[in-house]
Write a protein that holds these residues in place. Structure first.
Motif, PDB file in Angstrom:
ATOM      1  N   ARG A   1     -23.215 -21.831  25.363  1.00  0.00           N
ATOM      2  CA  ARG A   1     -24.182 -21.177  25.769  1.00  0.00           C
ATOM      3  C   ARG A   1     -24.036 -21.102  27.386  1.00  0.00           C
ATOM      4  NH1 ARG A   1     -27.634 -20.134  22.415  1.00  0.00           N
ATOM      5  NH2 ARG A   1     -29.251 -19.573  23.560  1.00  0.00           N
ATOM      6  N   GLY A   2     -24.818 -20.030  28.146  1.00  0.00           N
ATOM      7  CA  GLY A   2     -24.555 -19.808  29.535  1.00  0.00           C
ATOM      8  C   GLY A   2     -23.022 -19.328  29.990  1.00  0.00           C
ATOM      9  N   LEU A   3     -22.536 -18.657  29.227  1.00  0.00           N
ATOM     10  CA  LEU A   3     -21.262 -18.211  29.880  1.00  0.00           C
ATOM     11  C   LEU A   3     -21.244 -17.081  30.828  1.00  0.00           C
ATOM     12  CD1 LEU A   3     -19.613 -18.352  26.177  1.00  0.00           C
ATOM     13  CD2 LEU A   3     -19.184 -19.876  28.016  1.00  0.00           C
ATOM     14  N   ASN A   4     -20.601 -17.247  31.892  1.00  0.00           N
ATOM     15  CA  ASN A   4     -20.660 -15.988  32.733  1.00  0.00           C
ATOM     16  C   ASN A   4     -19.022 -15.777  32.631  1.00  0.00           C
ATOM     17  OD1 ASN A   4     -22.926 -16.255  33.863  1.00  0.00           O
ATOM     18  ND2 ASN A   4     -22.361 -18.007  34.922  1.00  0.00           N
ATOM     19  N   MET A   5     -18.822 -14.338  32.498  1.00  0.00           N
ATOM     20  CA  MET A   5     -17.458 -14.065  32.235  1.00  0.00           C
ATOM     21  C   MET A   5     -17.187 -12.495  32.635  1.00  0.00           C
ATOM     22  SD  MET A   5     -17.247 -14.968  28.142  1.00  0.00           S
ATOM     23  CE  MET A   5     -15.545 -15.057  27.830  1.00  0.00           C
ATOM     24  N   VAL A   6     -15.672 -12.337  33.078  1.00  0.00           N
ATOM     25  CA  VAL A   6     -15.343 -11.014  33.251  1.00  0.00           C
ATOM     26  C   VAL A   6     -14.272 -10.679  32.122  1.00  0.00           C
ATOM     27  CG1 VAL A   6     -13.822  -9.570  34.678  1.00  0.00           C
ATOM     28  CG2 VAL A   6     -15.596 -11.070  35.633  1.00  0.00           C
ATOM     29  N   VAL A   7     -14.628  -9.556  31.314  1.00  0.00           N
ATOM     30  CA  VAL A   7     -13.771  -9.128  30.286  1.00  0.00           C
ATOM     31  C   VAL A   7     -13.573  -7.808  30.420  1.00  0.00           C
ATOM     32  CG1 VAL A   7     -14.687 -11.145  28.743  1.00  0.00           C
ATOM     33  CG2 VAL A   7     -15.635  -8.661  28.722  1.00  0.00           C
ATOM     34  N   THR A   8     -12.456  -7.225  29.455  1.00  0.00           N
ATOM     35  CA  THR A   8     -12.089  -5.841  29.498  1.00  0.00           C
ATOM     36  C   THR A   8     -12.210  -5.501  28.023  1.00  0.00           C
ATOM     37  OG1 THR A   8     -10.315  -6.425  31.333  1.00  0.00           O
ATOM     38  CG2 THR A   8     -10.140  -4.341  29.927  1.00  0.00           C
ATOM     39  N   VAL A   9     -12.919  -4.506  27.833  1.00  0.00           N
ATOM     40  CA  VAL A   9     -12.875  -3.795  26.456  1.00  0.00           C
ATOM     41  C   VAL A   9     -11.538  -3.228  25.898  1.00  0.00           C
ATOM     42  CG1 VAL A   9     -13.893  -1.901  25.209  1.00  0.00           C
ATOM     43  CG2 VAL A   9     -15.289  -3.112  27.075  1.00  0.00           C
ATOM     44  N   VAL A  10     -11.360  -3.897  24.785  1.00  0.00           N
ATOM     45  CA  VAL A  10      -9.990  -3.480  24.231  1.00  0.00           C
ATOM     46  C   VAL A  10     -10.158  -2.464  23.113  1.00  0.00           C
ATOM     47  CG1 VAL A  10      -8.222  -4.479  22.754  1.00  0.00           C
ATOM     48  CG2 VAL A  10      -9.052  -5.811  24.353  1.00  0.00           C
ATOM     49  N   SER A  11     -11.422  -2.507  22.190  1.00  0.00           N
ATOM     50  CA  SER A  11     -11.849  -1.375  21.375  1.00  0.00           C
ATOM     51  C   SER A  11     -13.055  -1.565  20.896  1.00  0.00           C
ATOM     52  CB  SER A  11     -10.814  -1.488  20.081  1.00  0.00           C
ATOM     53  OG  SER A  11     -11.000  -3.043  19.453  1.00  0.00           O
ATOM     54  N   ALA A  12     -13.507  -0.537  20.458  1.00  0.00           N
ATOM     55  CA  ALA A  12     -14.895  -0.418  19.872  1.00  0.00           C
ATOM     56  C   ALA A  12     -14.990  -0.097  18.487  1.00  0.00           C
ATOM     57  CB  ALA A  12     -15.845   0.321  20.732  1.00  0.00           C
TER      58      ALA A  12
END
Length: 119
Positions: free
Chosen positions: A20-31
């Protein structure tokens, strides 16, 4: 009152069941194509990828592969034996540029490691 502390930003290595409480920077791979009101995005960073569940109308601007997202107060929920990354009404998802990502994570957004899927 004390000074505000700077939030800690995790990489996907911090994704464990019931995190819980995760702060993240992510990149979209697929949808995936949206079903009813929910859609799933495969997002990740240089460590691994994970499936993110979100409302269809929220994900409309984030579905493009390569989109960098800043997640605040995200959490992991187990769904049919698989981890799902979720940001609900208490969290925030913000579309940012790769240069802006360096403000939060020194390495920046990075190329997602699709060989390791935590979902």
């Amino acid at each position: 009152a004390g000074a505000k502390t700077k939030p800690f930003f995790w990489d996907t290595h911090g994704c464990k069941p019931d995190s819980r409480g995760l702060n993240m920077v992510v990149t979209v791979v697929s949808a995936e194509d949206p079903t009813d009101s929910i859609t799933e995005l495969k997002v990740g960073d240089s460590y691994a990828v994970v499936t993110m569940k979100c409302k269809k109308e929220e994900a409309a601007g984030w579905r493009e592969p390569g989109t960098v997202l800043l997640l605040r107060n995200a959490y992991i929920r187990m769904f049919k034996g698989h981890m799902r990354l979720i940001v609900d009404q208490w969290g925030k998802v913000q579309k940012i540029t790769a240069d802006e990502a360096k403000e939060f994570v020194p390495a920046g957004a990075g190329e997602p490691n699709t060989a390791k899927d935590l979902s």
